[in-house]
Design an enzyme around this catalytic site. Structure first.
Site, PDB file in Angstrom:
ATOM      1  N   VAL A  86       0.976  -1.353  -0.060  1.00  0.00           N
ATOM      2  CA  VAL A  86       0.050  -0.081   0.012  1.00  0.00           C
ATOM      3  C   VAL A  86       1.153   1.304  -0.040  1.00  0.00           C
ATOM      4  O   VAL A  86       1.815   1.506   0.893  1.00  0.00           O
ATOM      5  CB  VAL A  86      -0.814   0.268   1.202  1.00  0.00           C
ATOM      6  N   LYS A  87       0.732   2.037  -1.179  1.00  0.00           N
ATOM      7  CA  LYS A  87       1.465   3.452  -1.218  1.00  0.00           C
ATOM      8  C   LYS A  87       0.940   4.373  -0.561  1.00  0.00           C
ATOM      9  O   LYS A  87      -0.227   4.706  -0.898  1.00  0.00           O
ATOM     10  CB  LYS A  87       1.730   3.499  -2.798  1.00  0.00           C
ATOM     11  N   VAL A  88       1.538   4.924   0.245  1.00  0.00           N
ATOM     12  CA  VAL A  88       0.708   6.205   1.112  1.00  0.00           C
ATOM     13  C   VAL A  88       1.556   7.313   1.053  1.00  0.00           C
ATOM     14  O   VAL A  88       2.867   7.326   1.149  1.00  0.00           O
ATOM     15  CB  VAL A  88       0.759   5.694   2.612  1.00  0.00           C
TER      16      VAL A  88
END
Ligand code: E4P
Length: 216
Positions: A86-88
């Site tokens: 998950v890219k945050v």
């Protein structure tokens, strides 16, 4: 050093994967839009398609910028495939969300990192990867490689486990310098990766060998 490809283009992902040196993929909303991927179902299906091509970590970026929204989106993305990361974004609620994902066994990539201070925060939150944007730093008149070296030094001194995923790569030399600086991962478009292959003396030498081979 791991090699990720920085694109949502399936044929380029396949081409890089067939080289046998690909360890993962990163995407972002701009790269997805460039491929004409529109609507929530299409986006999720596209991530599934990438996961079927490459056996390695695949970064899928959240759009929400509030803590609850990032968690909700991130859980859906993580449930798609065990290789989804998950890219945050590097914002306050992003850091809180990365801590929650880390505590709950979900891999993260903290994106839009432009300073050593941001990198330290991402590492403290337990991010799996953090993405300093070398090319964009260079574009703004600063030195992207200096940032990679500074973060690598801090992480070595402090023993942080977060992997430096050098992003916004513009050329083959960026990749070489990242290897030298100690980045654990680079993510690059296909062209700079293929640029590593090129040397005129290789072409000249091969032409001569092939010519001489006819005389053997
Ligand atoms: C990858 O994670 C980044 O989103 C990407 O490398 C940004 O690259 P750009 O600066 O070329 O858009």
């Amino acid at each position: 050093m791991k090699f990720f490809i920085d694109t949502a283009n399936l044929s380029q992902i396949k081409e890089a994967n067939e080289l046998g040196i690909l360890d993962g993929v990163t995407t972002n909303p701009s790269l997805m839009a460039k491929e004409g991927i529109k609507g929530n179902d299409a986006v999720l299906n596209h991530y599934r398609a990438i996961c079927e091509i490459v056996e390695g970590d695949i970064s899928a970026e959240v759009i929400a910028t509030d803590y609850e929204g990032i968690l909700a989106e991130g859980k859906v993305l993580a449930a798609l495939h065990h290789n989804i990361v998950v890219k945050v974004p590097m914002i306050k609620d992003g850091i809180k969300a990365i801590k929650w994902f880390t505590d709950n066994g979900i891999k993260t990539n903290c994106t839009l990192v432009f300073s050593a201070g941001q990198a330290i925060l991402a590492a403290k939150a337990g991010a799996t990867y953090l993405s300093p944007f070398i090319g964009r730093v260079d574009d703004s008149g600063w030195d992207g490689m200096l940032l990679i070296r500074q973060i690598a030094n801090i992480f070595a001194v402090q023993g942080y486990k977060t992997q430096i995923l050098a992003a916004s790569i513009r050329n083959a030399n960026h990749i070489i310098q990242c290897a030298e600086a100690g980045a654990q991962v680079i993510t690059s478009p296909l062209e700079p990766i293929l640029g590593l292959l090129k040397h005129p003396l290789t072409d000249i030498g091969l032409a001569k060998f092939l010519e001489d081979a006819k005389k053997m």
